[in-house]
Design an enzyme around this catalytic site. Structure first.
Site, PDB file in Angstrom:
ATOM      1  N   SER A  97      43.926  29.365  48.724  1.00  0.00           N
ATOM      2  CA  SER A  97      43.794  30.694  47.857  1.00  0.00           C
ATOM      3  C   SER A  97      42.346  30.715  47.679  1.00  0.00           C
ATOM      4  O   SER A  97      41.890  31.622  47.011  1.00  0.00           O
ATOM      5  CB  SER A  97      44.570  30.861  47.023  1.00  0.00           C
ATOM      6  OG  SER A  97      45.956  31.270  47.293  1.00  0.00           O
ATOM      7  N   LYS A 100      40.378  33.542  48.582  1.00  0.00           N
ATOM      8  CA  LYS A 100      40.002  34.803  47.929  1.00  0.00           C
ATOM      9  C   LYS A 100      38.968  34.859  47.128  1.00  0.00           C
ATOM     10  O   LYS A 100      38.212  36.105  46.571  1.00  0.00           O
ATOM     11  CB  LYS A 100      41.090  34.781  46.595  1.00  0.00           C
ATOM     12  CG  LYS A 100      42.439  34.959  47.360  1.00  0.00           C
ATOM     13  CD  LYS A 100      43.700  34.934  46.159  1.00  0.00           C
ATOM     14  CE  LYS A 100      45.037  34.947  46.968  1.00  0.00           C
ATOM     15  NZ  LYS A 100      45.666  33.792  47.237  1.00  0.00           N
ATOM     16  N   SER A 154      46.492  34.542  41.481  1.00  0.00           N
ATOM     17  CA  SER A 154      46.376  34.283  42.949  1.00  0.00           C
ATOM     18  C   SER A 154      47.438  35.036  43.765  1.00  0.00           C
ATOM     19  O   SER A 154      47.799  34.687  44.723  1.00  0.00           O
ATOM     20  CB  SER A 154      46.394  32.704  43.287  1.00  0.00           C
ATOM     21  OG  SER A 154      45.707  32.420  44.246  1.00  0.00           O
TER      22      SER A 154
END
Length: 319
Positions: A97, A100, A154
């Site tokens: 993640s 991101k 997230s």
């Protein structure tokens, strides 16, 4: 939170980079990488400002510290341009993640935070263990709210909603992610989605993440979001009813579950975990003199090891 100083995010590597294994294949790979970056910079109109604004990894920084067990780790001085520590900074790994960061960068840079976004069916993610903001098809949120849902809990679903809104599909958005990475000099990076769920063609390096995070920190909105401990979003669902959610930051230095070394203030960052990627974390931090740092840990074997390794390497800033 003090504002982290702006830095233009691409680097000219001027020396041979050793990643610790000493193999000829690795040396050849790094030489090729430097040649590619040099060619890229010749094509960029801002090439004259690249090298003077960024860290150059030489391969001599802290490699011998066996207590840092993650596959890759590094600490970069934003102001000093000093590489405090590095371990395998150019090894291609899954970022989970931490991906991101790039999604947020493009959304803030190219999007409108006040845009109203109606969530589509493509945001339904059923992969086991996938982190979610728990938004549903038909929900209508602002782009700003989606960014908090992307970065704090997230939310993979929030990432898809942002990508589809901005580019029409996750595939088209991934192309924009790769174009942006290339422009920043992140030549060992390739994205196939906006959230970081595992794919063999979705990878980056600790050094490239430094370049991307460094660029994102140029935007006050990004700094504000990653430094937020909790955020309450109020929006409408598909029936027009008001829905409220509280999203909490998964960064343990911000939520109080882990303590930074004395003399270091953690400003914000992004976590990432998948089975393939292991436990990952990138941070922006500051010492007592106001100098800013970016630190990365990739592929730690567990969350506890992740924070232990991160605490050790950011401790090197003051020790």
């Amino acid at each position: 939170m003090r504002k982290i100083r702006n830095i233009t995010a691409v680097c000219l590597l001027t020396g041979l980079v050793l990643s610790g294994c000493g193999r000829q294949s690795q040396i050849t790979y790094e030489s090729t990488r430097m040649e590619t970056m040099a060619e890229d910079m010749q094509e960029n109109s801002q090439a004259d400002s690249f090298a003077k604004n960024l860290c150059v990894v030489t391969g001599a920084e802290g490699e011998a510290d066996a207590s840092v067990t993650a596959e890759a780790a590094a600490v970069f001085g934003v102001d000093t341009k000093e590489v405090i520590f590095q371990k395998n900074p150019f090894e291609r790994l899954y970022p989970a993640s931490i991906t991101k960061i790039m999604t947020a960068l493009i959304a803030i840079r190219d999007g409108n935070l006040s845009d109203m976004v109606t969530v589509g069916p493509e945001t339904v993610i059923t992969e086991t263990g996938a982190s979610l903001a728990h938004i549903n098809p038909g929900d209508t949120l602002t782009m700003e709210q989606l960014l908090y849902g992307l970065m704090l809990p997230s939310g993979n679903d929030a990432g898809v909603a942002i990508a589809v809104h901005m580019a029409g599909s996750t595939e088209a958005f991934a192309e924009k992610m790769n174009e942006t990475a290339h422009a920043l000099g992140a030549t060992d990076t390739h994205f196939v989605n906006p959230h970081g769920l595992s794919d063999e063609d979705h990878y980056t390096t600790a050094y490239d993440l430094y370049l991307i995070f460094n660029e994102a920190l140029k935007y006050p909105e990004f700094q504000k979001i990653i430094g937020t401990v909790s955020y309450q979003a109020q929006y409408t669902d598909g029936t027009g009813q008001t829905k409220t959610q509280e999203w909490k930051n998964s960064n343990q230095y911000l939520n109080g579950k882990s303590k930074a070394p004395d003399g270091i203030t953690v400003l914000g960052g992004k976590t990432g975990t998948t089975r393939a990627a292991g436990s990952c974390l990138i941070l922006g931090s500051q010492d007592e003199s106001g100098n800013d740092y970016i630190s990365v840990v990739l592929k730690a074997e567990s969350r506890d090891v992740l924070y232990d390794n991160m605490t050790k390497i950011i401790g090197k800033i003051v020790n």
